[in-house]
Scaffold this active site. Sequence first.
Site, short mmCIF file in Angstrom:
data_model
loop_
_atom_site.label_atom_id
_atom_site.label_comp_id
_atom_site.label_asym_id
_atom_site.label_seq_id
_atom_site.Cartn_x
_atom_site.Cartn_y
_atom_site.Cartn_z
N CYS A 186 -1.70 5.78 7.00
CA CYS A 186 -2.97 5.19 7.41
C CYS A 186 -2.72 4.17 8.50
O CYS A 186 -1.81 3.34 8.39
CB CYS A 186 -3.64 4.53 6.20
SG CYS A 186 -5.10 3.55 6.60
N CYS A 222 -11.08 -13.58 19.93
CA CYS A 222 -10.54 -12.42 19.22
C CYS A 222 -9.63 -11.59 20.12
O CYS A 222 -9.23 -10.49 19.76
CB CYS A 222 -11.67 -11.55 18.66
SG CYS A 222 -12.78 -10.87 19.90
N ASP A 272 -17.77 -18.16 21.04
CA ASP A 272 -17.11 -17.17 20.18
C ASP A 272 -17.41 -15.78 20.74
O ASP A 272 -18.14 -14.99 20.14
CB ASP A 272 -17.62 -17.30 18.75
CG ASP A 272 -16.92 -16.34 17.79
OD1 ASP A 272 -15.88 -15.78 18.16
OD2 ASP A 272 -17.43 -16.14 16.67
N CYS A 305 -3.54 -0.55 8.80
CA CYS A 305 -2.60 -1.68 8.85
C CYS A 305 -1.35 -1.24 9.61
O CYS A 305 -0.92 -0.10 9.48
CB CYS A 305 -2.19 -2.13 7.45
SG CYS A 305 -3.52 -2.81 6.44
N CYS A 353 -7.45 1.13 -1.14
CA CYS A 353 -7.07 0.31 0.02
C CYS A 353 -6.84 -1.11 -0.46
O CYS A 353 -7.70 -1.70 -1.13
CB CYS A 353 -8.16 0.35 1.09
SG CYS A 353 -7.79 -0.69 2.53
N GLN A 369 -18.21 -12.16 10.40
CA GLN A 369 -16.75 -12.24 10.41
C GLN A 369 -16.19 -11.42 9.25
O GLN A 369 -16.66 -11.53 8.12
CB GLN A 369 -16.30 -13.70 10.30
CG GLN A 369 -16.66 -14.55 11.50
CD GLN A 369 -15.87 -14.17 12.75
OE1 GLN A 369 -14.86 -13.48 12.68
NE2 GLN A 369 -16.34 -14.63 13.89
N CYS A 405 0.83 -1.21 0.00
CA CYS A 405 0.00 0.00 0.00
C CYS A 405 0.87 1.26 0.00
O CYS A 405 1.78 1.40 0.81
CB CYS A 405 -0.92 0.00 1.21
SG CYS A 405 -1.97 1.45 1.33
N PHE A 414 -22.75 -16.92 22.17
CA PHE A 414 -22.38 -15.75 21.36
C PHE A 414 -22.52 -16.13 19.88
O PHE A 414 -21.61 -15.93 19.07
CB PHE A 414 -20.95 -15.28 21.66
CG PHE A 414 -20.66 -15.04 23.11
CD1 PHE A 414 -20.96 -13.82 23.70
CD2 PHE A 414 -20.10 -16.03 23.89
CE1 PHE A 414 -20.69 -13.59 25.04
CE2 PHE A 414 -19.83 -15.82 25.24
CZ PHE A 414 -20.12 -14.59 25.81
N ASN A 457 -23.51 -18.44 12.47
CA ASN A 457 -22.34 -18.72 11.66
C ASN A 457 -21.77 -20.11 11.94
O ASN A 457 -21.38 -20.84 11.03
CB ASN A 457 -21.28 -17.65 11.92
CG ASN A 457 -20.09 -17.73 10.97
OD1 ASN A 457 -20.25 -17.75 9.77
ND2 ASN A 457 -18.90 -17.79 11.54
#
Length: 435
Positions: free
Chosen positions: A77, A391, A365, A80, A159, A267, A71, A296, A301
Amino acid sequence: MKKHTQVEVDITDLSHDGRGVAHVDGKAMFVRGALPGERATVRVTRSKRHFDEADVETLHTRSPERVEPRCAHFGQCAGCSLQHLDPAAQIVAKQRVLAENFERIGKVEPARWLDPLHDEPWQYRRKGRLSVKHVLKKERVLVGFRESNPRFVADIRRCEVLHPALGPKIEAIGDMLSTLQAAAQIPQIEFAAGDETVALVIRHLEPLSDSDQEKLTAFAREHGFAIYLQPGGLSSVHPLWPEAPHLSFTLPDHNVKLDFEPLDFVQINGGMNRRMIALALELLDPQSTDRVLDLFCGLGNFTLPVARRVAQVDGVEGDTELVRRAGANAQANGIDNAQFHMANLFEDHRKAAWARQGWDKLLLDPPRAGADKVLEFLPGKATHRVVYVSCHPGSLARDAEILVRKHGFRLSAAGVMDMFPHTAHVESIALFERD
């Protein structure tokens, strides 16, 4: 150390947010843009009592794992933080973070490490929020992620990690917004990509004129977007064009299709989501006689793929609309052995009917806060296998200690899943078993 001071340092580690770590006179220094094994002259940008922050001025030695960022806006930015690190090395660093959290917080170690799960590292992001800023000095509207200083929106033209239907069109979106009468009254755009439709949700602080709505509709037609407007809270979101957009994604390995609304949680990485579900099912080892509880559960999913293989699965979720859509998705997929319940899983629900049943297996999750409140009353005595999708490595490590010390489980396996390539975000999965 005083701000703007320049000093030469050796980078010895990578921080949890992707900065290089050095030590000067025993004080930690976090260096943006530096990698372990490098020596650099850095400039101090911020000085705190226990640590300093700095930027690289000159690299004297380069890590063999340093690569050229794809990028053009990397470094400006803040979307990332690791594009300068080889993707394979990014995964190794994330695995190390997970291991350190298990050791330091949970005081546990997996019996085996799973191979890291990864997919295509570019154009993967199908969900998120873009900031919007009308900058008078530039006479244009900026659309993108925030800079490292969150007061500013990064001036980007494209992006490389966004969905391929969206990433190359960031500049075009900003140019179009610049022509609107309400250009200064649009603070953000949420985006959500299904398998066939990419939706943009335009947040606007004042009513849009007919002219502005016509320009948005024309842009949507030209570029193939679905446009939603959000004049107020979440309940105010409504489609502008087309009249009835449809967002969905399929899980072909499980003969499941999930419909969702643009602000629903899904996700972020679609390719990784399919791989993650496959791994979760492998670890869960669902049998035709099993009764499974999915906490959760969101839209279903995991729940609906699990339902294809077991006798019964119940999903529990704290968002009423997600529970309703999960039930509708089950019905649309012809699944009749899945039920869904609405419950705030950060409260005590040990007396709820779903919590008192004898579940064979448990799948979790949770969000970043983890599942410690649920683990006060679950899993029950009948549960012998738990798959935990995480996560946040810190909350997983904390909850792993609860499952091992309080509930008598073994941490049989764990590993990282690179759901967010080029960021320092660590997604992981763990298997707990007991006899």
